[in-house]
Every structure is written in structure tokens, then in C-alpha cells.
Design an enzyme around this catalytic site. Structure first.
Site, mmCIF file in Angstrom:
data_model
loop_
_atom_site.group_PDB
_atom_site.id
_atom_site.type_symbol
_atom_site.label_atom_id
_atom_site.label_comp_id
_atom_site.label_asym_id
_atom_site.label_seq_id
_atom_site.Cartn_x
_atom_site.Cartn_y
_atom_site.Cartn_z
ATOM 1 N N THR A 72 -33.758 44.946 -37.777
ATOM 2 C CA THR A 72 -32.593 45.268 -38.533
ATOM 3 C C THR A 72 -32.525 45.353 -40.003
ATOM 4 O OG1 THR A 72 -31.433 44.415 -36.622
ATOM 5 C CG2 THR A 72 -29.983 44.904 -38.528
ATOM 6 N N HIS A 134 -39.510 51.258 -31.075
ATOM 7 C CA HIS A 134 -39.871 49.949 -30.666
ATOM 8 C C HIS A 134 -41.324 50.277 -29.775
ATOM 9 C CE1 HIS A 134 -37.134 46.975 -31.799
ATOM 10 N NE2 HIS A 134 -36.233 47.372 -31.004
ATOM 11 N N ARG A 156 -43.416 39.314 -35.906
ATOM 12 C CA ARG A 156 -42.848 37.854 -36.224
ATOM 13 C C ARG A 156 -43.668 37.120 -35.508
ATOM 14 N NH1 ARG A 156 -36.439 36.842 -35.290
ATOM 15 N NH2 ARG A 156 -36.391 34.812 -36.559
ATOM 16 N N SER A 164 -35.357 34.421 -30.410
ATOM 17 C CA SER A 164 -34.563 35.449 -30.785
ATOM 18 C C SER A 164 -34.198 36.409 -29.571
ATOM 19 C CB SER A 164 -35.334 36.168 -31.934
ATOM 20 O OG SER A 164 -34.017 37.110 -32.524
ATOM 21 N N ARG A 288 -27.939 36.792 -36.190
ATOM 22 C CA ARG A 288 -27.773 35.227 -35.534
ATOM 23 C C ARG A 288 -28.085 34.425 -36.619
ATOM 24 N NH1 ARG A 288 -30.421 31.477 -32.607
ATOM 25 N NH2 ARG A 288 -32.423 32.261 -32.929
ATOM 26 N N GLY A 290 -31.740 34.438 -38.431
ATOM 27 C CA GLY A 290 -32.638 34.971 -39.499
ATOM 28 C C GLY A 290 -33.310 33.808 -39.990
#
Length: 326
Positions: A72, A134, A156, A164, A288, A290
Site C-alpha cells: 500500500t 502480486h 519484508r 501482517s 494496521r 506499519g
């Protein structure tokens, strides 16, 4: 035409039914093993349509990611940078009235239905188009890999990615698969069974390609972007050959970009507090925490040890590594 649609629906159904399936974290009741990755059942046909019918343009910019890796945020940054000349005022920017996922759509999602209309809407997007995906690198349409369009990839730390994903996918509106406990979902994740996984092959596909073709793919880590945002936003600006770099006030512009795309700023916007994206995910669930290292509040010592070993084993010799923040 109705017959053709019916025939196509049967073909889609046959394709999905022929694939191995598992429950796991993803935007659908089941994940299907399709082209060596776990594709949510809703999107198998969308991926197929994307590969067959999408025509990339050299000016396209793709934001590629494994789910729940900073997608995002990167979509917001890419959209603002690419459209800087078109929307130079940060006071009335589209990002203030639209969610990043509405401004930067995923073709493999939207091409799951109404193919002709959606292909048309993608073709009619203002150029340069900023799109998301994705998909693992080997499953991208050839028109993307063979054109001069650019790809910015973000990954990540696998610990935070799992937490997450767990928090996000267990809140999905349409998922009606057998409910998994945190521990069951973790076991699946360790085996690579999550939407668009295995996560290690997803990362490595783009990582290796970014080394071979650094002018084609910019590889970012969420943690690096978080810890030195200005440096990495400059990297994105330079990678995209943006005219921002040519202005004398480029540092001030970059600071404004970082501010308008900031986590708290986007989280507090009315447009991101209510409503949903495609009737599946509530907008507020894209914002949420981050934070880096939140996984420590979820993992047992044995889970930490198990995932650490998998990361070491899967990424060994690749040159890709992650600092574990705890």
C-alpha cells in the site's frame, strides 16, 4: 454471446478443479497450486487472463510485492512520483480522496471477470500507467518482462510479513475456508502455502532479476524504506527517471511526497477509514501498525527458531538477507 460466456465459465471451473488445493492465508477460501505458486481460487482465471490479454507499454510502472510487505505504501509513493507533473499540488491530490489500491489496480484481480470491459479500462488509463501485481516474476505476462516498462519490488522480513498477513486475511469479508489457528497458519506459511507463495521463491525471483537487470527492476526492503525513507524515495525517483531530480527544490518535493504518503497521514484520511476494496477487504485493514518487529508479540521461541532456520536455508548463497528486529 451468452453461450460463449457459459463455455468460458466451464473452462475456468475445469482449470481450477484440476489444480491441487490447500487452505492457507489468502483472499479466498482455498489456494490452488498454479504455475508453481499458491494462487487464491478467485484469481486463477484472472492470472490466466492477465498473461494472455494484457499488453504492457514501455512507459508502464509496476509495483510488485509479496502480499503484506508494504504494498500500500509503495503504491502510494509510486503513484505520487509518476504523476508529479500531473498532480503537482499536494493540497488536492488524488491520494487524499482515493485509497492507493484504487489508484494503482492489480490487473490479475480486476481481470478475473468482465474481461473485455476491464481490458478496455486498463487501456484507457492515463499514461504512464502505475499498476500493481502480486505475481511471482516467472508468471508475469511476457509483455511485461520483454518490454521496457519498469518494476519496483518490495519485500519484508518474513516474520513481520506473516503476522501482517495473519491479521489481514483473518479479517477478510469473503473468506469462508476452514478457520486456521495462528499455529496452523504458521505451519502452512513455513511450507510456502500462502497466497502467491512460497514467499522465498517470490522474493528470490525478483531479487535475482534485479541483479541481472538493475535498469528493469528496483528491489527494496520495507525495513530499509522505513529506516531511511528519503534515501530510498530518491532511489525510486532516480530509477523512474523522474523530472523531480532536475528541479532545484527536489529535496523539498521529496519531503512533501514522503509526508503525503506517510502511514499515519493515510490512516487518518476519511477515505481510508470506511468502505472496502472490491467488496473483499475493508480499507481500514490496510493500515494496521506499519511497524518493524511487531512479530515478537506473537511468536513463541520455537516458532522463531523454526522460521529463522527456513530463512537461512532458503536464502542461503543468494546474497539476500534480513535483519531480525526484536
Amino acid at each position: 454471446m451468452a453461450f460463449a460466456n457459459h463455455e468460458q465459465a466451464n473452462e475456468e471451473n475445469d482449470l481450477t478443479l484440476s489444480l491441487p488445493k490447500e487452505s492457507g492465508l489468502g483472499a479466498a477460501p482455498y489456494l490452488h497450486l498454479f504455475q508453481d505458486f499458491w494462487c487464491p481460487s478467485y484469481y486463477v482465471q484472472g492470472v490466466n487472463n492477465f498473461q494472455k490479454h494484457f499488453h504492457a507499454k514501455d512507459s508502464d510502472v509496476f509495483v510488485a510485492s509479496f502480499p503484506k510487505s508494504g504494498t500500500t505504501w509503495l503504491k502510494a509513493l509510486a503513484f505520487v512520483i509518476v504523476n508529479h507533473q500531473r498532480f503537482s499540488s499536494f493540497d488536492h491530490h488524488p491520494l487524499l480522496s482515493s485509497n492507493p489500491h484504487q489508484l494503482v489496480p492489480f490487473p490479475e484481480f480486476i481481470l478475473s471477470h468482465d474481461l473485455h470491459d476491464k481490458i478496455l479500462s486498463l487501456s484507457n488509463m492515463s499514461e504512464p500507467r502505475v499498476l500493481g501485481t502480486h505475481l511471482p516474476f516467472p508468471s508475469l505476462p511476457e509483455s511485461i518482462t520483454k518490454s521496457n516498462c519498469k518494476i519496483i519490488y518490495i519485500c519484508r522480513n518474513p516474520f513481520d510479513t506473516f503476522v501482517s498477513a495473519w491479521e489481514f486475511f483473518t479479517k477478510m469479508k469473503l473468506v469462508s475456508s476452514p478457520a486456521l489457528t495462528f499455529e496452523e497458519a504458521f505451519e502452512k506459511y513455513c511450507n510456502g502455502i500462502m497466497g502467491f507463495g512460497p514467499w522465498w521463491s517470490h522474493m528470490l525471483g525478483y531479487w535475482k532479476e534485479s541483479i541481472t537487470r538493475p535498469d528493469k527492476i528496483l528491489f527494496l526492503k520495507y525495513e530499509d524504506l522505513k529506516e531511511d525513507t528519503a534515501f530510498h524515495v530518491k532511489r525510486i525517483v532516480e530509477f523512474l527517471d523522474s523530472p523531480i531530480t532536475q528541479g532545484g527544490d527536489s529535496n523539498a518535493v521529496i519531503e512533501n511526497i514522503i509526508n503525503v504518503c506517510g502511514f499515519e497521514k493515510m490512516k487518518d484520511l476519511e477515505v481510508n477509514k470506511s468502505g472496502d476494496i472490491d467488496n473483499i477487504a475493508e480499507k481500514k485493514n490496510f493500515f494496521r501498525k506499519g511497524k518493524i518487529g511487531d512479530w515478537i508479540n506473537y511468536f513463541s521461541p520455537s516458532m522463531m527458531e523454526k522460521l529463522s532456520k527456513i530463512i537461512e536455508e532458503k536464502l542461503s548463497g543468494s546474497g539476500l538477507s534480513f535483519k531480525v528486529h526484536s
